[in-house]
Design an enzyme around this catalytic site. Structure first.
Site, PDB file in Angstrom:
ATOM      1  N   ARG A 101      27.746  70.557  66.942  1.00  0.00           N
ATOM      2  CA  ARG A 101      27.694  69.296  67.661  1.00  0.00           C
ATOM      3  C   ARG A 101      27.444  69.567  69.143  1.00  0.00           C
ATOM      4  O   ARG A 101      26.705  68.847  69.811  1.00  0.00           O
ATOM      5  CB  ARG A 101      29.014  68.529  67.483  1.00  0.00           C
ATOM      6  CG  ARG A 101      29.087  67.203  68.210  1.00  0.00           C
ATOM      7  CD  ARG A 101      28.276  66.122  67.549  1.00  0.00           C
ATOM      8  NE  ARG A 101      28.821  65.761  66.261  1.00  0.00           N
ATOM      9  CZ  ARG A 101      28.088  65.575  65.165  1.00  0.00           C
ATOM     10  NH1 ARG A 101      26.785  65.708  65.203  1.00  0.00           N
ATOM     11  NH2 ARG A 101      28.660  65.240  64.027  1.00  0.00           N
TER      12      ARG A 101
ATOM     13  N   ARG B 269      37.572  65.944  75.148  1.00  0.00           N
ATOM     14  CA  ARG B 269      37.329  66.213  73.726  1.00  0.00           C
ATOM     15  C   ARG B 269      36.750  64.952  73.114  1.00  0.00           C
ATOM     16  O   ARG B 269      37.278  63.854  73.308  1.00  0.00           O
ATOM     17  CB  ARG B 269      38.620  66.605  73.016  1.00  0.00           C
ATOM     18  CG  ARG B 269      38.522  66.501  71.509  1.00  0.00           C
ATOM     19  CD  ARG B 269      39.707  67.081  70.763  1.00  0.00           C
ATOM     20  NE  ARG B 269      39.881  66.389  69.503  1.00  0.00           N
ATOM     21  CZ  ARG B 269      39.051  66.498  68.448  1.00  0.00           C
ATOM     22  NH1 ARG B 269      38.000  67.305  68.519  1.00  0.00           N
ATOM     23  NH2 ARG B 269      39.285  65.815  67.343  1.00  0.00           N
TER      24      ARG B 269
ATOM     25  N   MET C 121      43.200  66.573  64.637  1.00  0.00           N
ATOM     26  CA  MET C 121      43.826  67.884  64.563  1.00  0.00           C
ATOM     27  C   MET C 121      43.802  68.721  65.841  1.00  0.00           C
ATOM     28  O   MET C 121      44.070  69.916  65.784  1.00  0.00           O
ATOM     29  CB  MET C 121      43.194  68.685  63.410  1.00  0.00           C
ATOM     30  CG  MET C 121      43.423  68.027  62.060  1.00  0.00           C
ATOM     31  SD  MET C 121      42.681  68.897  60.668  1.00  0.00           S
ATOM     32  CE  MET C 121      43.656  70.388  60.629  1.00  0.00           C
TER      33      MET C 121
ATOM     34  N   SER D 227      36.405  57.771  61.536  1.00  0.00           N
ATOM     35  CA  SER D 227      35.382  57.996  60.520  1.00  0.00           C
ATOM     36  C   SER D 227      35.912  57.745  59.111  1.00  0.00           C
ATOM     37  O   SER D 227      35.138  57.571  58.173  1.00  0.00           O
ATOM     38  CB  SER D 227      34.838  59.421  60.613  1.00  0.00           C
ATOM     39  OG  SER D 227      35.888  60.339  60.399  1.00  0.00           O
ATOM     40  N   ASP D 228      37.232  57.735  58.965  1.00  0.00           N
ATOM     41  CA  ASP D 228      37.815  57.534  57.633  1.00  0.00           C
ATOM     42  C   ASP D 228      39.072  56.694  57.713  1.00  0.00           C
ATOM     43  O   ASP D 228      39.856  56.827  58.640  1.00  0.00           O
ATOM     44  CB  ASP D 228      38.215  58.886  57.010  1.00  0.00           C
ATOM     45  CG  ASP D 228      37.008  59.740  56.716  1.00  0.00           C
ATOM     46  OD1 ASP D 228      36.678  60.591  57.573  1.00  0.00           O
ATOM     47  OD2 ASP D 228      36.397  59.533  55.668  1.00  0.00           O
TER      48      ASP D 228
END
Lengths: 222, 234
Positions: free
Chosen positions: B20, B83, B177, B200-201
């Site tokens: 990425r 981040r 995480m 995303s989930d």
């Protein structure tokens, strides 16, 4: 009517609540700022007073010293009286050399040496301020000329701290309740923010500039 | 540390996936050059809107991100890290595609257990970075929520215990995480960090993103990350 620690009826408690540690500070507050003050709680020598400040109805409660005491009052206020927003104003002891007496700290998050939630989570829950209330608090305080530090407080069970790791990780000061206030607010989907004034002794009176900011903050976006 | 002079910028964008990071360098930065840190972390520095910005991949998990952040913050020039990553959620009002910004991070990790001798440390974002990012998001008309994000160690849980769900009852918005590790490292270095995540989930709906959603929300998050870190790169 009332809870084990607060004698007031639901109607007697304003939706806008300011919390302090000691009854004497509530009395001092009422004398200096509130019109038509009514005492609504005196159980155990604590004080809860509702009155008007600048045409806003406001309640001020003392919650005692330390996390266990604070947890009792905050639980009852959030759950029984359905309070949605509260500001805690307290003194704190400095941890770093550049936080001198009079520095105002607005806690974005709180560390703690209390074990009050050790059994609740399989890990570390982060007691955080409500973000919108935090932003508003920061702006309002700046507008009155205060330059608040925004960062970590350590809410401790004890008066003296003897560990450098807190200082090394940028913790600004030590109070005795904010961590549990933030945690309970999060659990009840309520908003909370803590404003602390660095001082060597207990907070006896709330400085005028903080007071006027606090009322603006708590009554904005009703 | 193997660096060319002027290789690393003052601000670093730090996704988890090194691919990425490469994607961002190739598609969003100009005049890019690679850098390599002692511990094997590679990254890229390039120009974005006239300023030098770096991007690197942290790897997955708190131990990995702490090594990356430590190495980056150890560079005298590096002052700020953002981040950007994905996260899951089991919070009912949070939807797939939502953008979350972490005011602070809860964690199941033991990273702070020994440092603070069993007491609770609260990893929080740098407030200035938080203000910049939220202002930028508003200006870009991107919706977002700011709050508590859980950084956990196990992607595949070992137990279905009740206690694992309690985070959501206390308003936690999402789970990933790395956040708590990044924030703790930043605070230790007295430098700046912020985490922006895209959901995303959803654990409750067992739903995931469509490829189109992934593309769009990823782009928004990269742009927000770049526009925000930009302010710390002069």
């Amino acid at each position: 009517m009332g809870t084990p620690h607060i004698a007031a009826t639901i109607e007697e408690v304003a939706k806008q609540v300011i919390l302090v540690e000691e009854a004497s500070v509530v009395d001092d507050f009422a004398d200096r700022y509130l019109t038509d003050p009514v005492v609504i709680n005196e159980i155990r020598g604590m004080r809860g007073i509702t009155g008007r400040y600048s045409n806003q109805e406001l309640s001020v409660f003392s919650i005692g010293i330390g996390i266990p005491s604070a947890a009792i009052y905050v639980n009852e206020l959030l759950e029984e009286y359905d309070i949605q927003k509260l500001i805690f104003i307290t003194s704190c002891r400095p941890l770093t050399d550049d936080t001198t007496n009079g520095t105002v700290i607005v806690a974005s998050g709180c560390c703690t040496d209390s074990h009050f939630m050790r059994h609740v989570f399989p890990g570390d829950f982060a007691p955080l301020a409500d973000y919108e209330l935090l932003s508003t608090t920061y702006s309002m305080l700046q507008q009155t000329g205060i330059s608040p530090r925004v960062g970590l407080l350590l809410s401790s069970d004890t008066i003296t701290i003897n560990r450098n790791s807190w200082i090394e990780h940028g913790v600004l000061g030590v109070d005795m309740a904010s961590a549990v206030i933030y945690t309970l607010a999060a659990k009840n989907s309520a908003r909370a923010v803590s404003i602390s004034v660095v001082t060597d002794e207990r907070l006896k009176t709330i400085p005028d500039d903080i007071m006027s900011s606090a009322v603006e903050i708590i009554t904005e976006h009703q | 540390m193997e660096l060319n002079a002027n290789t690393i910028a003052k601000g670093v964008l730090l996704p988890g996936d090194p691919k990425r990071a490469q994607y961002i360098a190739v598609n969003y930065l100009k005049q890019t050059e690679e850098f390599r840190l002692d511990n094997g972390i590679t990254g890229y520095s390039g120009i974005y809107d006239g300023r030098r910005i770096s991007v690197a991949g942290s790897g997955m998990g708190i131990p990995s991100v702490m090594l990356a952040a430590d190495a980056l913050y150890d560079c005298d020039d590096v002052n700020a890290i953002i981040r950007i990553g994905t996260c899951g959620t089991a919070q009912s009002e949070v939807n797939i595609g939502d953008m979350l910004i972490a005011l602070g991070c809860s964690t199941t990790s033991g990273i702070n257990y020994r440092t603070f001798e069993g007491d609770l440390f609260c990893p929080v974002a740098d407030f200035e970075m938080l203000q910049v990012a939220t202002d930028k998001a508003v200006a870009m008309n991107i919706g977002f929520k700011v709050g508590n994000i859980l950084s956990c160690d196990l992607f595949y849980d070992l137990t279905e215990s009740e206690a694992n769900n309690r985070w959501w009852d206390f308003g936690v918005l999402g789970v990933e995480m790395e956040g708590a590790g990044l924030y703790t490292t930043a605070l230790k270095h007295q430098k700046k960090a912020l985490m922006i995540c895209t959901v995303s989930d959803s654990i409750i709906n067992r739903q995931g993103m469509t490829p189109k959603q992934r593309e769009t929300s990823l782009h928004d998050m990269i742009i927000l990350g770049l526009n925000s870190i930009y302010e710390f790169c002069d």
